[in-house]
Design a protein around this motif. Structure first.
Motif, PDB file in Angstrom:
ATOM      1  N   ALA A  40       0.842  -1.191   0.000  1.00  0.00           N
ATOM      2  CA  ALA A  40       0.000   0.000   0.000  1.00  0.00           C
ATOM      3  C   ALA A  40       0.880   1.245   0.000  1.00  0.00           C
ATOM      4  N   ILE A  41       0.522   2.208  -0.827  1.00  0.00           N
ATOM      5  CA  ILE A  41       1.193   3.505  -0.852  1.00  0.00           C
ATOM      6  C   ILE A  41       0.217   4.523  -0.287  1.00  0.00           C
ATOM      7  N   VAL A  42       0.594   5.141   0.829  1.00  0.00           N
ATOM      8  CA  VAL A  42      -0.290   6.082   1.512  1.00  0.00           C
ATOM      9  C   VAL A  42       0.396   7.436   1.629  1.00  0.00           C
ATOM     10  N   GLY A  43      -0.385   8.459   1.944  1.00  0.00           N
ATOM     11  CA  GLY A  43       0.168   9.805   2.090  1.00  0.00           C
ATOM     12  C   GLY A  43      -0.895  10.843   1.819  1.00  0.00           C
ATOM     13  N   ALA A  44      -0.577  12.072   2.089  1.00  0.00           N
ATOM     14  CA  ALA A  44      -1.534  13.167   1.925  1.00  0.00           C
ATOM     15  C   ALA A  44      -1.860  13.377   0.445  1.00  0.00           C
ATOM     16  N   SER A  45      -3.012  13.993   0.183  1.00  0.00           N
ATOM     17  CA  SER A  45      -3.377  14.352  -1.183  1.00  0.00           C
ATOM     18  C   SER A  45      -2.320  15.288  -1.760  1.00  0.00           C
ATOM     19  N   GLY A  46      -1.955  15.042  -3.033  1.00  0.00           N
ATOM     20  CA  GLY A  46      -0.958  15.881  -3.672  1.00  0.00           C
ATOM     21  C   GLY A  46       0.477  15.515  -3.381  1.00  0.00           C
ATOM     22  N   SER A  47       0.688  14.394  -2.671  1.00  0.00           N
ATOM     23  CA  SER A  47       2.058  14.007  -2.305  1.00  0.00           C
ATOM     24  C   SER A  47       2.783  13.251  -3.415  1.00  0.00           C
ATOM     25  N   GLY A  48       2.057  12.865  -4.483  1.00  0.00           N
ATOM     26  CA  GLY A  48       2.694  12.182  -5.614  1.00  0.00           C
ATOM     27  C   GLY A  48       2.369  10.710  -5.736  1.00  0.00           C
ATOM     28  N   LYS A  49       1.420  10.207  -4.944  1.00  0.00           N
ATOM     29  CA  LYS A  49       1.105   8.776  -4.935  1.00  0.00           C
ATOM     30  C   LYS A  49       0.614   8.279  -6.296  1.00  0.00           C
ATOM     31  N   SER A  50      -0.379   8.969  -6.848  1.00  0.00           N
ATOM     32  CA  SER A  50      -0.942   8.532  -8.129  1.00  0.00           C
ATOM     33  C   SER A  50       0.052   8.710  -9.269  1.00  0.00           C
ATOM     34  N   ALA A 206      -7.128   1.315   7.196  1.00  0.00           N
ATOM     35  CA  ALA A 206      -7.512  -0.063   7.510  1.00  0.00           C
ATOM     36  C   ALA A 206      -7.205  -0.977   6.327  1.00  0.00           C
ATOM     37  N   LEU A 207      -7.490  -0.508   5.121  1.00  0.00           N
ATOM     38  CA  LEU A 207      -7.165  -1.282   3.926  1.00  0.00           C
ATOM     39  C   LEU A 207      -5.660  -1.403   3.758  1.00  0.00           C
ATOM     40  N   ALA A 208      -4.947  -0.306   3.943  1.00  0.00           N
ATOM     41  CA  ALA A 208      -3.486  -0.329   3.805  1.00  0.00           C
ATOM     42  C   ALA A 208      -2.841  -1.307   4.780  1.00  0.00           C
ATOM     43  N   SER A 209      -3.390  -1.378   5.984  1.00  0.00           N
ATOM     44  CA  SER A 209      -2.792  -2.251   7.003  1.00  0.00           C
ATOM     45  C   SER A 209      -2.985  -3.730   6.695  1.00  0.00           C
ATOM     46  N   MET A 210      -3.890  -4.052   5.763  1.00  0.00           N
ATOM     47  CA  MET A 210      -4.079  -5.440   5.350  1.00  0.00           C
ATOM     48  C   MET A 210      -2.982  -5.899   4.400  1.00  0.00           C
ATOM     49  N   CYS A 211      -2.235  -4.953   3.835  1.00  0.00           N
ATOM     50  CA  CYS A 211      -1.159  -5.295   2.898  1.00  0.00           C
ATOM     51  C   CYS A 211       0.090  -5.753   3.643  1.00  0.00           C
ATOM     52  N   ILE A 216       5.001   5.070   2.815  1.00  0.00           N
ATOM     53  CA  ILE A 216       4.422   6.380   3.094  1.00  0.00           C
ATOM     54  C   ILE A 216       5.084   7.432   2.213  1.00  0.00           C
ATOM     55  N   MET A 217       4.270   8.135   1.434  1.00  0.00           N
ATOM     56  CA  MET A 217       4.761   9.187   0.548  1.00  0.00           C
ATOM     57  C   MET A 217       4.668  10.532   1.254  1.00  0.00           C
ATOM     58  N   SER A 218       5.775  11.249   1.275  1.00  0.00           N
ATOM     59  CA  SER A 218       5.793  12.575   1.883  1.00  0.00           C
ATOM     60  C   SER A 218       6.843  13.417   1.173  1.00  0.00           C
ATOM     61  N   ALA A 219       6.413  14.592   0.704  1.00  0.00           N
ATOM     62  CA  ALA A 219       7.311  15.534   0.034  1.00  0.00           C
ATOM     63  C   ALA A 219       8.096  14.871  -1.100  1.00  0.00           C
ATOM     64  N   GLY A 220       7.416  14.010  -1.861  1.00  0.00           N
ATOM     65  CA  GLY A 220       8.034  13.388  -3.019  1.00  0.00           C
ATOM     66  C   GLY A 220       8.973  12.239  -2.738  1.00  0.00           C
ATOM     67  N   GLN A 221       9.007  11.780  -1.475  1.00  0.00           N
ATOM     68  CA  GLN A 221       9.870  10.665  -1.118  1.00  0.00           C
ATOM     69  C   GLN A 221       9.066   9.562  -0.426  1.00  0.00           C
ATOM     70  N   LEU A 222       9.591   8.334  -0.500  1.00  0.00           N
ATOM     71  CA  LEU A 222       8.926   7.187   0.099  1.00  0.00           C
ATOM     72  C   LEU A 222       9.727   6.635   1.257  1.00  0.00           C
ATOM     73  N   LYS A 223       9.012   6.169   2.281  1.00  0.00           N
ATOM     74  CA  LYS A 223       9.689   5.454   3.362  1.00  0.00           C
ATOM     75  C   LYS A 223       8.765   4.334   3.854  1.00  0.00           C
ATOM     76  N   GLU A 224       9.369   3.275   4.344  1.00  0.00           N
ATOM     77  CA  GLU A 224       8.598   2.180   4.922  1.00  0.00           C
ATOM     78  C   GLU A 224       7.938   2.676   6.198  1.00  0.00           C
ATOM     79  N   GLY A 225       6.735   2.173   6.475  1.00  0.00           N
ATOM     80  CA  GLY A 225       6.067   2.605   7.702  1.00  0.00           C
ATOM     81  C   GLY A 225       5.062   1.580   8.166  1.00  0.00           C
ATOM     82  N   ASN A 226       4.605   1.729   9.391  1.00  0.00           N
ATOM     83  CA  ASN A 226       3.557   0.895   9.959  1.00  0.00           C
ATOM     84  C   ASN A 226       2.394   1.789  10.355  1.00  0.00           C
ATOM     85  N   LEU A 227       1.182   1.387   9.971  1.00  0.00           N
ATOM     86  CA  LEU A 227      -0.006   2.196  10.266  1.00  0.00           C
ATOM     87  C   LEU A 227      -0.698   1.690  11.517  1.00  0.00           C
TER      88      LEU A 227
END
Length: 227
Positions: A40-50, A206-211, A216-227
């Motif tokens: 799952a790729i999560v993050g705020a709207s406009g962070s570059g996920k799509s 909740a959906l992301a945590s099933m993956c 986590i996308m933030s300011a154009g960068q990705l990092k591993e995370g736990n929700l």
């Protein structure tokens, strides 16, 4: 036995030009996703996920860096060859459906199988539409379907191509709770039963945590995370 690497990026960047100057949306993304993983790729709207999802699926071309899909470098391929590669490996569930308005629901779902020359295309499409609760909507056109129904047709169409990697952009975003649960079950059933790699963008923690993994996308960068 080690799992095959399905998708990998190295120093992936993407910059767009606007009236106010260049805007770098993705900054040096390095990821490796193994075959059969759910991510799952999560993050705020406009962070570059799509934007990232489209690049990984070969729908757009990155500015610099490398994207490798099953040992094929997407960055070195022409649009025609990227399209062939997508047809071989990729399924995509768009947030905005992208159904063909002139085709009935069943015809939209049949299309990927027909393009592969599958003589069982209609039978498979009927089965998939039944799985997503639309066996009574086979001959309806997209304009005759609700938003939730259109999204379920789009999901059935993605399944029809029997993809090695399924990309999903907010797959439950336009569905009510009951239909959302059905779709989630289908996504993870496909992931488990066929070994399909599942990569999704979602705002639903909740959906992301099933993956298996959350990125986590933030300011154009990705990092591993736990929700």
């Amino acid at each position: 036995m080690d799992k095959i690497t399905a998708l990998q990026t190295h120093n992936l960047t993407h910059t767009v030009t606007s009236k106010t100057g260049d805007l770098t949306i993705l900054k040096g993304i390095d990821i490796e996703i193994k075959e059969g993983e759910s991510v799952a790729i999560v993050g705020a709207s406009g962070s570059g996920k799509s934007t990232l999802l489209g690049l990984l699926a070969g729908l757009d071309r990155n500015t610099s860096g490398e994207i490798t899909l099953y040992n094929h470098s997407l960055t070195s391929l022409s649009e025609e060859k990227r399209a062939l590669l997508r047809g071989q490996y990729v399924g995509f569930i768009f947030q905005s459906f992208h159904l063909l308005p002139s085709l009935e629901a069943i015809e939209n779902v049949m299309l990927p199988s027909e393009l592969k020359g599958d003589k069982q295309a209609r039978q498979k499409a009927e089965h998939l539409l039944e799985q997503v609760g639309l066996s009574h909507r086979l001959t309806h056109y997209p304009r005759q379907l609700s938003g939730g129904e259109q999204q379920r047709v789009a999901i059935a169409r993605a399944f029809a191509s029997e993809p090695k990697i399924l990309f999903a952009d907010e797959p439950t975003g336009n569905l009510d709770e009951e239909n959302g649960k059905t779709v989630i079950q289908l996504l993870f059933d496909l992931n488990r039963s066929q070994g399909t790699t599942l990569i999704m963008v979602t705002h639903d923690n909740a959906l992301a945590s099933m993956c298996d993994r959350q990125l986590i996308m933030s300011a154009g960068q990705l990092k591993e995370g736990n929700l």
